[in-house]
Scaffold this motif. Sequence first.
Motif, PDB file in Angstrom:
ATOM      1  N   GLU A  81       0.836  -1.211   0.000  1.00  0.00           N
ATOM      2  CA  GLU A  81       0.000   0.000   0.000  1.00  0.00           C
ATOM      3  C   GLU A  81       0.867   1.257   0.000  1.00  0.00           C
ATOM      4  O   GLU A  81       0.602   2.221  -0.723  1.00  0.00           O
ATOM      5  N   VAL A  82       1.936   1.213   0.801  1.00  0.00           N
ATOM      6  CA  VAL A  82       2.815   2.390   0.880  1.00  0.00           C
ATOM      7  C   VAL A  82       3.464   2.639  -0.482  1.00  0.00           C
ATOM      8  O   VAL A  82       3.431   3.759  -0.999  1.00  0.00           O
ATOM      9  N   PHE A  83       4.032   1.588  -1.080  1.00  0.00           N
ATOM     10  CA  PHE A  83       4.694   1.773  -2.378  1.00  0.00           C
ATOM     11  C   PHE A  83       3.704   2.264  -3.430  1.00  0.00           C
ATOM     12  O   PHE A  83       4.008   3.160  -4.215  1.00  0.00           O
ATOM     13  N   ASP A  84       2.509   1.702  -3.428  1.00  0.00           N
ATOM     14  CA  ASP A  84       1.499   2.138  -4.403  1.00  0.00           C
ATOM     15  C   ASP A  84       1.199   3.623  -4.225  1.00  0.00           C
ATOM     16  O   ASP A  84       1.142   4.380  -5.189  1.00  0.00           O
ATOM     17  N   ASN A  85       1.034   4.037  -2.981  1.00  0.00           N
ATOM     18  CA  ASN A  85       0.677   5.430  -2.714  1.00  0.00           C
ATOM     19  C   ASN A  85       1.818   6.398  -2.950  1.00  0.00           C
ATOM     20  O   ASN A  85       1.597   7.552  -3.305  1.00  0.00           O
ATOM     21  N   TYR A 117       3.118  10.833  -5.052  1.00  0.00           N
ATOM     22  CA  TYR A 117       3.871  12.005  -4.592  1.00  0.00           C
ATOM     23  C   TYR A 117       5.099  12.287  -5.455  1.00  0.00           C
ATOM     24  O   TYR A 117       5.757  13.299  -5.289  1.00  0.00           O
ATOM     25  N   ARG A 118       5.377  11.358  -6.360  1.00  0.00           N
ATOM     26  CA  ARG A 118       6.580  11.533  -7.185  1.00  0.00           C
ATOM     27  C   ARG A 118       6.455  12.805  -8.035  1.00  0.00           C
ATOM     28  O   ARG A 118       5.395  13.099  -8.554  1.00  0.00           O
ATOM     29  N   ASN A 119       7.533  13.548  -8.102  1.00  0.00           N
ATOM     30  CA  ASN A 119       7.615  14.784  -8.896  1.00  0.00           C
ATOM     31  C   ASN A 119       6.589  15.843  -8.515  1.00  0.00           C
ATOM     32  O   ASN A 119       6.277  16.712  -9.315  1.00  0.00           O
ATOM     33  N   GLN A 120       6.053  15.733  -7.338  1.00  0.00           N
ATOM     34  CA  GLN A 120       5.087  16.754  -6.894  1.00  0.00           C
ATOM     35  C   GLN A 120       5.830  17.875  -6.204  1.00  0.00           C
ATOM     36  O   GLN A 120       6.867  17.657  -5.599  1.00  0.00           O
ATOM     37  N   ASN A 121       5.247  19.074  -6.223  1.00  0.00           N
ATOM     38  CA  ASN A 121       5.729  20.133  -5.361  1.00  0.00           C
ATOM     39  C   ASN A 121       4.964  19.960  -4.050  1.00  0.00           C
ATOM     40  O   ASN A 121       3.818  20.368  -3.945  1.00  0.00           O
ATOM     41  N   LEU A 122       5.583  19.296  -3.087  1.00  0.00           N
ATOM     42  CA  LEU A 122       4.847  18.933  -1.868  1.00  0.00           C
ATOM     43  C   LEU A 122       4.603  20.188  -1.029  1.00  0.00           C
ATOM     44  O   LEU A 122       5.547  20.854  -0.606  1.00  0.00           O
ATOM     45  N   ASP A 123       3.341  20.505  -0.797  1.00  0.00           N
ATOM     46  CA  ASP A 123       3.018  21.667   0.040  1.00  0.00           C
ATOM     47  C   ASP A 123       2.795  21.203   1.480  1.00  0.00           C
ATOM     48  O   ASP A 123       2.962  20.023   1.797  1.00  0.00           O
ATOM     49  N   ILE A 124       2.382  22.117   2.309  1.00  0.00           N
ATOM     50  CA  ILE A 124       2.273  21.792   3.737  1.00  0.00           C
ATOM     51  C   ILE A 124       1.411  20.548   3.965  1.00  0.00           C
ATOM     52  O   ILE A 124       1.770  19.652   4.712  1.00  0.00           O
ATOM     53  N   GLN A 125       0.305  20.485   3.261  1.00  0.00           N
ATOM     54  CA  GLN A 125      -0.619  19.368   3.439  1.00  0.00           C
ATOM     55  C   GLN A 125      -0.023  18.063   2.898  1.00  0.00           C
ATOM     56  O   GLN A 125       0.090  17.067   3.602  1.00  0.00           O
ATOM     57  N   PHE A 131       3.020  17.377   1.980  1.00  0.00           N
ATOM     58  CA  PHE A 131       4.289  16.955   2.565  1.00  0.00           C
ATOM     59  C   PHE A 131       4.046  16.136   3.832  1.00  0.00           C
ATOM     60  O   PHE A 131       4.637  15.081   4.036  1.00  0.00           O
ATOM     61  N   PHE A 132       3.115  16.629   4.674  1.00  0.00           N
ATOM     62  CA  PHE A 132       2.860  15.892   5.912  1.00  0.00           C
ATOM     63  C   PHE A 132       2.175  14.545   5.636  1.00  0.00           C
ATOM     64  O   PHE A 132       2.452  13.558   6.313  1.00  0.00           O
ATOM     65  N   GLU A 133       1.335  14.516   4.641  1.00  0.00           N
ATOM     66  CA  GLU A 133       0.714  13.228   4.269  1.00  0.00           C
ATOM     67  C   GLU A 133       1.792  12.234   3.813  1.00  0.00           C
ATOM     68  O   GLU A 133       1.807  11.074   4.205  1.00  0.00           O
ATOM     69  N   PHE A 134       2.697  12.765   2.985  1.00  0.00           N
ATOM     70  CA  PHE A 134       3.784  11.940   2.453  1.00  0.00           C
ATOM     71  C   PHE A 134       4.649  11.393   3.597  1.00  0.00           C
ATOM     72  O   PHE A 134       4.970  10.209   3.667  1.00  0.00           O
ATOM     73  N   LYS A 135       4.969  12.308   4.509  1.00  0.00           N
ATOM     74  CA  LYS A 135       5.811  11.919   5.639  1.00  0.00           C
ATOM     75  C   LYS A 135       5.105  10.871   6.511  1.00  0.00           C
ATOM     76  O   LYS A 135       5.706   9.892   6.958  1.00  0.00           O
TER      77      LYS A 135
END
Length: 659
Positions: free
Chosen positions: A327-331, A335-343, A345-349
Amino acid sequence: MIQLLRMGNPIHTGAIIDNIETDITYVETLPAWKIDKALGTLEKQLSDTMTVFGLGETVRGINKRGWIYVSNNSDDPNHTEDKHSLYASQNFLLITTPDAEMVEGVFIDDPGTVTFDIGYTLLDRLTIRSGSGNADIYRITARTASEVVHLFRTIIGQSYIPPKWAFGFGQSRWGYQTMEDIQNVYDAYHNASIPIDSIYLDIDYMERYKDFTINSTRFPDFPAFVKKMQKNNIHLVPIIDAGVKIEEGYDIYEEGCENDYFVKKENGERLVAAVWPGRVHFPDFFKPEVQDWFGQKYQILINQGIDGFWNDMNEPAIFYTDDHLKEVFDNLENYRNQNLDIQSFFEFKALVSSIDNNPEDYRRFYHEHEGKLIRHDKVHNLYGFYMTKSAGEALKRIEPEKRTLLFSRSSYIGMHRYGGVWTGDNKSWWSHLLLALQQLPALNMCGFLYSGSDMGGFGADCTEDLMARWLELAILTPLYRNHTSLGSRFQELYRFSCIDGFRRIIELRYALIPYIYSEFMKAAHNDCMYFQPLSFIWDADPRAYEIEDQIMAGESIMLAPVVHQNMTGRYVYLPEDMKLIRFRSWNQYTEEILNKGNHYIKCGLFETILFLRKGHVLPLAAPALSTAEIDYSTINYITYDADPLDYELYNDDGISRKV
Ligand code: GLC
């Protein structure tokens, strides 16, 4: 008096022994408690003078007021005061006041999540919540705190008794790889003339972290090495982990698969989780046949001369499951090549850090318990207990006459009948030095007499002064083991500059073994506590209830160790006149009678201070290089208005089970 209130439909955990001789009355309500069976809660008003003790191995102080504790056995190495759960669930607490006519104890027998809000949401409210609403609630009342504990202990059964050598000093480090490493540890202790009884084997003794295997390159003739060490009175104590490596040809894996011994998911497939060996299956310790099977495997090591074990990673710790990792790898792709914003980025983390010990993973698998399938999270806190029960019962079958050392990281009340506990991955912090002391009486209340912390601290780098203070604080602690993590500074005692100072402390420990062993055995045989909060003895003294850094150890000694860095003394509260014994070494000490009240007591770095109660006795033997060599004929008695004959010195052969 013991009352039992049943909420919902609790499972049989085995915390309480089967043939109870004490009377238990079944009730529908409990006086002075508000019960809500639908919510699974029980609530009580706390008066200003009430103190709440107990809960075994938890963060924070001896008085548990002012925090929320959650019973949910967790593999978390950061035991900071903001945490709610550690490795163990010991759901017994005790409520008392200085003027109490009656003291009350409560045990919540629910192996799922139980929350104890002890004056956190509301300062004067105690709320206990069984997550599932299925719990057996035992209310135990008596005149004194000690009587409550004693009554409780009569229904949970007698505490585990280790062999006498397990009270000696032990050296451990995650990172000893080979026979030479172990030999070097022994040689260095021997050359420094520091007494020692055991050296621990952490995961690297195994072949690819497979339970009950020995890495034959690192330990070419293991039985011969075990024997050689035993000739030096050194016991090697291997670690056993809960997960069984998935590997074709590994007999334990294959037998487990053939016989359907591993835990499964709802779809009937075996759960694939990962720990040190990579992918593993977890034995379903809830099935009696699995307990027999896994326990019997300890014989493989016993046959090679081993006589002690530590059971680890049995919360169980899960680095990842195949399912969740997928599930983690799929998700992650999202996020790849995204400009991670506050929201985002925290989801990704959160996604990345959700990999280990994920609550969802503990809902993916089932146990077969007394003929019924139960989802793991509902009985989570029993897993380490049942692993250790499996070992404890097998050890008794294999060697009915002999005691074997056994302790575990995860536990639940009931496990104290089969083994001890160590308090897991603490840190080389001064705050954890104090915590190590504070946990001891609470563990004893729950029957865990054989317990102790990793001396010097497991994580982080230990300083020489911290190590000295830890050895002094733990001078009467049954499990007396220096253990540390891979990557941390070496902390074997001979690594530091003042080897003579360390030798003097360890010699004192050995001189105290007749006292430690006597008091431990009396506590075990009589269902009493070895370590007690001061107020359990001086129950009319309000000050005694507020003492967080002094405890009683056995009938004679009060401990008041230095727990801060760069301090050469401390304030001590004496609830009655006591004799201060300041040890420079086991045979160089001063005695001074002090009056009841407050005192500033000097205590240099390599000095150990003990306080002897009036009318009591402290036996002291000449130390030896191992417990086996202690000569009881050398015992000398330090007394304070008492006769040596007033002291009941207990001794036996230290190894037979008969006792
Ligand atoms: C766990 C144990 C620790 C051990 C390590 C490696 O963290 O708590 O004591 O050294 O695993 O086995």
